[in-house]
Enzyme design. Structure first.
Site, PDB file in Angstrom:
ATOM      1  N   HIS A 263       0.863  -1.184   0.000  1.00 40.24           N
ATOM      2  CA  HIS A 263       0.000   0.000   0.000  1.00 40.24           C
ATOM      3  C   HIS A 263       0.898   1.232   0.000  1.00 40.24           C
ATOM      4  O   HIS A 263       1.475   1.580   1.027  1.00 40.24           O
ATOM      5  CB  HIS A 263      -0.912  -0.006   1.216  1.00 40.24           C
ATOM      6  CG  HIS A 263      -1.764   1.217   1.310  1.00 40.24           C
ATOM      7  ND1 HIS A 263      -2.881   1.374   0.535  1.00 40.24           N
ATOM      8  CD2 HIS A 263      -1.640   2.355   2.033  1.00 40.24           C
ATOM      9  CE1 HIS A 263      -3.427   2.551   0.789  1.00 40.24           C
ATOM     10  NE2 HIS A 263      -2.685   3.171   1.695  1.00 40.24           N
ATOM     11  N   ASP A 265       1.116   5.061  -0.270  1.00 36.91           N
ATOM     12  CA  ASP A 265       0.398   6.332  -0.280  1.00 36.91           C
ATOM     13  C   ASP A 265       1.068   7.256  -1.287  1.00 36.91           C
ATOM     14  O   ASP A 265       2.278   7.475  -1.238  1.00 36.91           O
ATOM     15  CB  ASP A 265       0.404   6.930   1.127  1.00 36.91           C
ATOM     16  CG  ASP A 265      -0.467   6.105   2.069  1.00 36.91           C
ATOM     17  OD1 ASP A 265      -1.665   5.981   1.782  1.00 36.91           O
ATOM     18  OD2 ASP A 265       0.051   5.567   3.052  1.00 36.91           O
ATOM     19  N   ASP A 375      -7.580   1.750   2.131  1.00 36.14           N
ATOM     20  CA  ASP A 375      -7.248   2.716   3.178  1.00 36.14           C
ATOM     21  C   ASP A 375      -8.074   3.999   3.111  1.00 36.14           C
ATOM     22  O   ASP A 375      -7.777   4.961   3.801  1.00 36.14           O
ATOM     23  CB  ASP A 375      -5.747   3.062   3.069  1.00 36.14           C
ATOM     24  CG  ASP A 375      -5.232   3.816   4.278  1.00 36.14           C
ATOM     25  OD1 ASP A 375      -5.792   3.620   5.372  1.00 36.14           O
ATOM     26  OD2 ASP A 375      -4.263   4.584   4.137  1.00 36.14           O
ATOM     27  N   HIS A 579      -5.920   9.813  -0.992  1.00 41.84           N
ATOM     28  CA  HIS A 579      -6.549   9.810   0.340  1.00 41.84           C
ATOM     29  C   HIS A 579      -5.698  10.375   1.480  1.00 41.84           C
ATOM     30  O   HIS A 579      -6.097  10.241   2.645  1.00 41.84           O
ATOM     31  CB  HIS A 579      -7.088   8.420   0.683  1.00 41.84           C
ATOM     32  CG  HIS A 579      -6.050   7.352   0.853  1.00 41.84           C
ATOM     33  ND1 HIS A 579      -5.821   6.393  -0.109  1.00 41.84           N
ATOM     34  CD2 HIS A 579      -5.179   7.087   1.838  1.00 41.84           C
ATOM     35  CE1 HIS A 579      -4.864   5.590   0.306  1.00 41.84           C
ATOM     36  NE2 HIS A 579      -4.449   5.980   1.488  1.00 41.84           N
TER      37      HIS A 579
HETATM   38 ZN   LIG Z   1      -3.057   4.981   2.676  1.00 41.67          ZN
END
Ligand SMILES: [Zn+2]
Length: 1014
Positions: A263, A265, A375, A579
Site C-alpha cells: 500500500h 500512499d 485505506d 486519500h
Molecule cells: Zn493509505
C-alpha cells in the site's frame, strides 16, 4: 505429564532470536563503500551513477533530511566460499521502526539496471547460488535519507521535518554494516518452520491436543539444534518438525487468498516526488521476488503509480510490463489513485475510474473489475453507481474496521448506493492492508470473519507498504507452510479477481448494506487544509466549464478541443484527490505544492475557458453572461450566453438601517435582518411568510471550539470537542459595503470579514467570509439554527444526495457527528425547507433541539477551519475565503440549483451575439453533469446527466449543431456503448430519457454527416 509449556515457548523465542536467526548468515566479509551526496533534489540515475564518490566507513553519519546519496559498493567473494549461496547484506543505517518511514534505497548494477529495493526488513542482494569464489561485485545504491517524522517515539508531535525548507541539514542516519555473507538456506527454512509453528501454537487452545503436538515437536527440534553448530544441525531440527508441518488443515478451515501488495500512499509523510521512487523501489523488489517465487502473485493499484514508472523509471517499467504480461504482477483497482471518496464531486469520482481503467486497458489490455480502496476514509453513497458505470463489479476495503464505535456486521456483502446500484464488497477480516502472514493475523482473520457458516474465504493484502518494498521472501516462505496446516486457516497466493470469483460463487445471496460506508474516525479530514479543499472544488468546477465551452466552441466554430491539456489537468486533479492529499493529512511540503499546483491549474483552465468563450462570442460589444451551470439563471440559458436580465445586472438589494441597530436586506421575496452584532436574527421568506431562523437564535454565527484530538491530529476531531466552545458575537465594525453589509470581527490572533447580501429576484442570502486564521488546535464552525422540524436532512453526494437522521437514537447516528456534503445541505418540513450551500467546504454537522415553545430547532453548521499541528505544524495558517448561502423556502430542486450556482459563477464577456446552448434539457430534475467531446478524439459528443431530485423523471435532451442524435447511444463511463441499453432516439434531433431516482446516464452522440462534405 508435567506442564512445561511456558518453558518451551520461552526457549523457542530466545534460541530463535539469539542463535538460529543470526546463523542464517554464518560468515561475512566486508565491502568497500563510497558515497556521493547529491547537493539538492534527486538527480537522474545516469548522473548518480557517474558522480564522484568518497570513502565512507561503517558508523559514519550520512544523509540530510530528504537528501539523496549514491553509494558505490564493491568487494570480492572470498575464494573459500566457493559452492555456497552468497548475498550482500546492506544496512544503510536502518532503525527497527517501520519500513517505509525512514531511509530507503534502490540497488543498481553499475550499468544502471535496477536490482531491488532496500529497507530494514529486506536488505539482501543475491550474489550467486552457488558462487565460484573470487567474484568481483559492484553495486550502486540510490539512497533516500527521508526523515522519520515520529523519531521522538511519541506519535503526532509537531515537527519541522515535513518540509525541505524547515527540516535543516543534520545527517539523519549512520551507515550500518555493509557485508557479503554466506546464506544458509537450511537455517533460513528452519527459521520459517519455527516461526510458523510458534505463531500457530500461540493461537491454539491450550487444552487442545494440536497445541501440545506442536509444542513437543518444537521441543525436539530445539534439542536437535547444536547451538555451537546451528548450520550443521538445522536439517536434523527440521526433520523433527516435518510431521507437525505435514498435518493438513481441517475441511472447515478458513480460506485466505493472500495477495502480494504494497500500500503506497501517493503522498503523505513524504512529497509526491518521493513516491515516484518508493514505487520504483517496491516494483523492483516485487519483480525480483516474482522471478524467485513461482507461486507468488503481486497486485499494484493506482494507475498513476504505473504511469510514474513509465515516465520516470523506464528500466523498472519494462520489468513490470513483462511481469504483468505473465499475469503475476496484477494491476488492480481501476482508478487513477486510491482517492478519497467522500469529497470528490460526481465527475471527478467518475474520472478516477475512467483514467485508471483506461490506463490499464491501453497499457496492458486489462479490464479491471475490482475497485481497490483498502485505506480510504469512508465511502460515499454515490460510489456504487459510479463503480458499476465504469464496468467495475466489486469493491475491496478494510478501512471500516477502524471505526471506533460500531462493529460493521459484514465482511462480504452487497453494498447499495443512493440509486440502488449494488456492488459485491469484501472487507478483509485480517483488518490490515499490510498482512505479514503472521499466525496472530491469520487467526484473527478467521475468528473475525462474520460470514462464518455461509462463506469460507477472505482476502489478505500481504506486504509492507509505503516504500517498505512490498512482500518479503519470508512472507512467501510462511505462506508455503500454510497452504494446508492443521489448526491454521489455509493460505494461497491469488489475484484479487480469482478471490472475488470464488467468494461470489460460494455466497450467491450475501446480505445488503444500504447507504454510505461511514468511517467512525478521521472525520476531520473533511476540513483540514482548507485551501487544498478549495483547490479541489474550484478545479472540478473549472474543468466542467472548460469541457462545456470547449465542446460547444468545437461544434460551432471548429475551435480545437484541448484534449491534451484537459487529460493532463484531469489527471493532476485526480492525483490530488489521493486519500492523504485532499483529506489534508499530508506533510506541509505536500500541501504547499498542492496550493501552487491548484493555482497553476486554475490559471490554465481560466485560459482555456476564455479562449473557447471568445471563439463562441465573437468580436463585438454586446454584454454577455456565460452560464456554465446546468440551470438557466438571470435570463441566461444553461450552457449558453446571453445578455443578463435587469435584476441580474442590478445585483443585490441595498441594505437599509434596522431599528435597534444593524441592517435590513429586503428584496421583496426575502427579508433578512442583520443585528448590531452582525448576526442574522431573521430571514423571512416573504412568499410563504415563514421565518427561517429559530426564535431567539442567530444565524451566520461563527463558533469556535477547542480541537485537540486524542491522536491523528489532522485526521481526527473527537466528539468531546462540542462540550466546550464559544460564539464569536463581538463585532469590531459593521458597515455597508456597496450592496452588502460588512461585518468585521477579531478573535484570538485572527480576524474575520464577512459580506452579507441579498441578490435581487431570488430568496437567497449570500455570505462571503474571509478569515485571516492564526489559531492553533481550534475548530471554526458557521452555524445556522433553523426553525425547521426535520427528522432527517439531505447532503449532496456524487450524482444525488444522501439522507441522514438528525437524531442520535443509536450508536450509529451518534457516531456520525461530523459528515460530508458537497454543494448543499437541505432540511425541510412537508412543503417548506431551507438549503445551505457552499463553494468550498465539506464537513458539517446537523443537530436538533426542542425548545420551550414546543418547536424544534434544527441547526446546520458548516465546518470552516481547523489548525491541527501534525503532520503539518502550520496547518491552515493564513487567509481563507468561503462562500455560503442561506436559501429559505428551498425545495430540494432549489438546493441542487443553488449548489451549482454557488460553484459556477457566470462569466461576463462582450461579444457579437448570444450563444445558444449546445445541449438543452427540458426537465429540471435531469441535470447535466458533463458536456464534452469523446476521449477517443472521434469528435463525438458525450453528455452525462442524472436525476437529481430523488424521483422519476422523463426528459428530452436536444442537441444542436450537426450531431446525429438518431444514432445516440448510452455508454459506460469509458464512453463504450452499453450492450443492453434501451434506445434513446426521440426523433426530431432529440434524445429521450426516462430515469430512475438518482440514475446517471452517459449519452454518446456521433457527429452527423457534414452537410458541406468537409
Ligand atoms: Zn493509505
Amino acid at each position: 505429564m508435567h506442564d512445561d509449556r511456558q518453558l518451551v515457548e520461552a526457549r523457542l523465542e530466545r534460541v530463535l532470536r539469539e542463535r538460529i536467526r543470526p546463523a542464517v548468515h554464518p560468515r561475512t566479509a566486508p565491502l568497500d563503500v563510497e558515497i556521493w551526496s547529491a547537493p539538492g533534489e534527486p538527480v537522474p540515475v545516469a548522473e548518480g551513477l557517474a558522480a564522484p564518490t568518497r570513502p565512507i566507513a561503517e558508523g559514519a553519519p550520512w544523509g540530510s533530511p530528504w537528501g539523496t546519496s549514491w553509494f558505490k559498493v564493491t568487494g570480492e567473494v572470498p575464494a573459500e566460499w566457493a559452492g555456497h549461496t552468497v548475498e550482500a547484506v546492506l544496512d544503510l543505517g536502518f532503525t527497527p521502526r517501520a519500513p517505509g518511514f525512514q531511509c530507503e534505497g534502490l540497488v543498481y548494477r553499475p550499468d544502471g539496471t535496477p536490482v531491488k529495493g532496500l529497507h530494514p526488513r529486506n536488505s539482501y542482494v543475491r550474489v550467486g547460488s552457488p558462487v565460484a569464489g573470487g567474484e568481483r561485485v559492484e553495486w550502486r545504491i540510490e539512497a533516500a535519507s527521508n526523515p522519520d517524522l515520529d523519531a521522538s517515539g511519541v506519535p503526532f508531535q509537531p515537527t519541522p521535518m515535513g518540509d525541505l525548507s524547515t527540516a535543516g541539514d543534520a545527517p539523519q542516519y549512520v551507515l550500518g554494516a555493509m557485508r557479503l555473507a554466506v546464506f544458509d538456506e537450511t537455517v533460513w527454512d528452519l527459521v520459517a518452520d519455527l516461526e510458523v509453528l510458534g505463531e500457530l501454537m500461540a493461537e491454539l487452545p491450550v487444552d487442545g491436543a494440536r497445541r501440545w503436538e506442536i509444542l513437543r515437536a518444537v521441543s525436539r527440534a530445539l534439542d536437535a539444534v547444536d547451538l555451537q553448530d546451528v548450520g550443521g544441525t538445522a536439517q536434523a531440527a527440521r526433520d523433527e518438525l516435518a510431521g507437525v508441518l505435514a498435518a493438513p488443515a481441517a475441511p472447515a478451515a478458513h480460506r485466505i487468498s493472500a495477495v502480494g501488495h504494497a500500500h503506497i500512499d501517493s503522498a503523505w509523510l513524504w512529497p509526491l516526488r518521493e513516491t515516484v521512487r518508493k514505487v520504483a523501489r517496491t516494483a523492483s523488489n516485487m519483480t525480483a521476488l516474482l522471478a524467485d517465487e513461482p507461486e507468488f502473485v503481486f497486485a499494484m493499484s493506482q494507475a498513476q503509480q504505473f504511469a510514474w514508472l513509465k515516465e520516470h523509471r523506464p528500466e523498472v517499467w519494462e520489468k513490470v510490463r513483462a511481469a504483468v504480461a505473465d499475469g503475476r504482477f496484477v494491476p488492480v483497482g481501476g482508478m487513477w489513485v486510491e482517492s478519497d471518496t467522500n469529497m470528490p464531486g460526481s465527475e471527478a469520482m467518475a474520472r478516477q475510474f475512467v483514467h485508471g481503467k483506461r490506463f490499464f486497458l491501453d497499457e496492458f489490455g486489462i479490464e479491471s473489475e475490482e475497485a481497490w480502496l483498502p485505506d480510504t476514509f469512508g465511502f460515499a453513497a454515490g460510489l456504487p453507481q459510479i463503480i458499476k458505470a465504469a464496468g467495475v463489479r466489486r469493491l475491496l476495503t478494510q478501512k471500516i474496521s477502524w471505526s471506533r464505535t460500531n462493529s460493521f456486521p459484514h465482511h462480504t456483502f452487497l453494498w447499495e448506493g443512493v440509486d440502488g446500484s449494488r456492488v459485491f464488497t469484501h472487507f478483509p477480516p485480517v483488518d490490515s492492508y499490510n498482512c505479514e502472514i503472521q499466525g496472530a493475523q491469520l487467526a484473527h482473520a478467521a475468528r473475525n470473519f462474520k460470514e462464518k457458516g455461509v462463506a469460507t474465504r477472505s482476502l489478505a493484502p500481504t506486504g509492507y507498504g509505503d516504500g517498505g518494498g512490498g512482500t518479503t521472501r519470508e512472507m512467501v516462505a510462511r505462506a508455503a507452510r500454510l497452504r494446508s496446516l492443521e489448526g491454521s486457516p489455509t493460505v494461497h497466493w491469488e489475484a484479487p479477481a480469482a478471490f472475488f470469483d470464488k467468494a461470489e460463487a460460494e455466497y450467491p445471496n450475501p446480505p445488503v448494506w444500504v447507504g454510505e460506508l461511514y468511517l467512525e474516525l478521521h472525520r476531520a479530514t473533511l476540513t483540514s487544509q482548507a485551501q487544498t479543499k478549495r483547490g479541489n472544488r474550484r478545479s472540478e468546477s473549472l474543468l466542467r466549464e472548460a469541457e462545456l465551452w470547449s465542446a460547444t466552441a468545437a461544434a460551432r466554430t471548429g475551435f480545437p478541443y484541448p484534449y491534451e491539456e484537459l487529460d493532463r489537468i484531469w489527471k493532476t486533479v485526480l492525483l490530488h484527490q489521493f486519500h492523504d492529499i485532499l483529506p489534508g493529512s499530508s506533510i506541509a511540503w505536500v500541501h504547499r505544492e498542492a496550493r501552487a499546483t491548484y493555482a497553476r491549474l486554475a490559471g490554465e483552465l481560466d485560459g482555456l475557458i476564455a479562449a473557447a468563450q471568445s471563439a463562441l462570442a465573437g468580436e463585438g460589444t454586446v454584454p454577455l453572461a456565460f452560464n456554465g451551470a446546468p440551470h438557466a439563471r438571470g435570463g441566461v440559458p444553461a450552457g449558453g450566453a446571453a445578455a443578463p436580465d435587469a435584476e441580474s445586472r442590478a445585483g443585490a438589494v441595498p441594505p437599509v438601517p434596522r431599528r435597534g441597530g444593524g441592517y435590513v436586506l429586503d428584496n421583496g421575496l426575502l427579508r433578512v435582518e442583520v443585528d448590531a452584532r452582525g448576526l442574522v436574527v431573521s430571514a423571512r421568506d416573504l412568499m410563504s411568510g415563514r421565518e427561517a431562523v429559530a426564535p431567539d437564535r442567530a444565524a451566520n454565527l461563527l463558533q469556535l471550539h477547542p480541537d485537540f484530538p486524542n491522536q491523528w491530529d489532522a485526521w481526527d476531531v473527537d466528539a468531546f470537542y462540542r462540550n466546550t466552545g464559544h460564539d464569536l458575537t463581538e463585532v469590531t465594525e459593521l458597515t455597508v459595503d456597496g450592496a452588502a453589509v460588512r461585518v468585521e470581527r477579531a478573535f484570538g490572533a485572527s480576524r474575520v470579514t464577512q459580506l452579507l447580501s441579498v441578490p435581487l429576484g431570488v430568496r437567497r442570502l449570500d455570505i462571503d467570509t474571509e478569515v485571516d486564521w492564526h489559531e492553533r488546535e481550534r475548530f471554526l464552525k458557521l452555524a445556522f439554527p433553523l426553525d425547521v422540524k426535520a427528522d432527517r436532512y439531505a447532503a449532496e453526494t456524487q450524482f444525488g444526495h444522501v439522507h441522514r437522521p438528525t437524531h442520535q437514537n443509536t450508536s450509529w447516528e451518534w457516531a456520525k457527528f461530523e459528515a460530508c456534503n458537497h454543494r448543499f445541505l437541505h432540511v425541510d418540513e412537508p412543503g417548506w425547507g431551507v438549503a445551505v450551500v457552499n463553494d468550498a467546504t465539506y464537513g458539517h454537522d446537523v443537530t436538533r433541539t426542542v425548545r420551550a415553545d414546543g418547536g424544534t430547532t434544527t441547526t446546520v453548521r458548516a465546518s470552516l477551519l481547523r489548525a491541527p499541528r501534525y503532520p503539518d505544524p502550520e496547518t491552515d495558517q493564513g487567509v481563507h475565503r468561503f462562500h455560503h448561502a442561506l436559501v429559505p423556502g428551498a425545495t430540494i430542486d432549489d438546493a441542487v440549483r443553488e449548489g451549482y450556482r454557488a460553484n459556477l459563477p457566470e462569466r461576463r464577456v462582450t461579444g457579437a451575439a448570444p450563444v445558444a446552448p449546445l445541449v438543452t434539457v427540458d426537465e429540471d430534475a435531469v441535470v447535466v453533469s458533463a458536456v464534452k467531446l469523446a476521449d477517443d478524439r472521434s469528435g463525438d459528443l458525450v453528455v452525462r446527466l442524472y436525476e437529481a431530485h430523488g424521483g422519476r423523471a422523463r426528459a428530452t435532451v436536444s442537441v444542436a449543431d450537426g450531431f446525429a442524435t438518431g444514432r445516440a447511444v448510452l455508454t459506460d463511463l469509458l464512453e463504450r456503448p452499453l450492450p443492453d441499453a434501451p434506445a434513446v432516439d426521440g426523433g426530431q434531433g432529440d434524445v429521450r430519457l426516462a430515469l430512475r431516482p438518482f440514475q446517471m446516464v452517459t449519452v454518446r452522440i456521433p457527429r452527423g454527416e457534414d452537410p458541406d462534405g468537409a
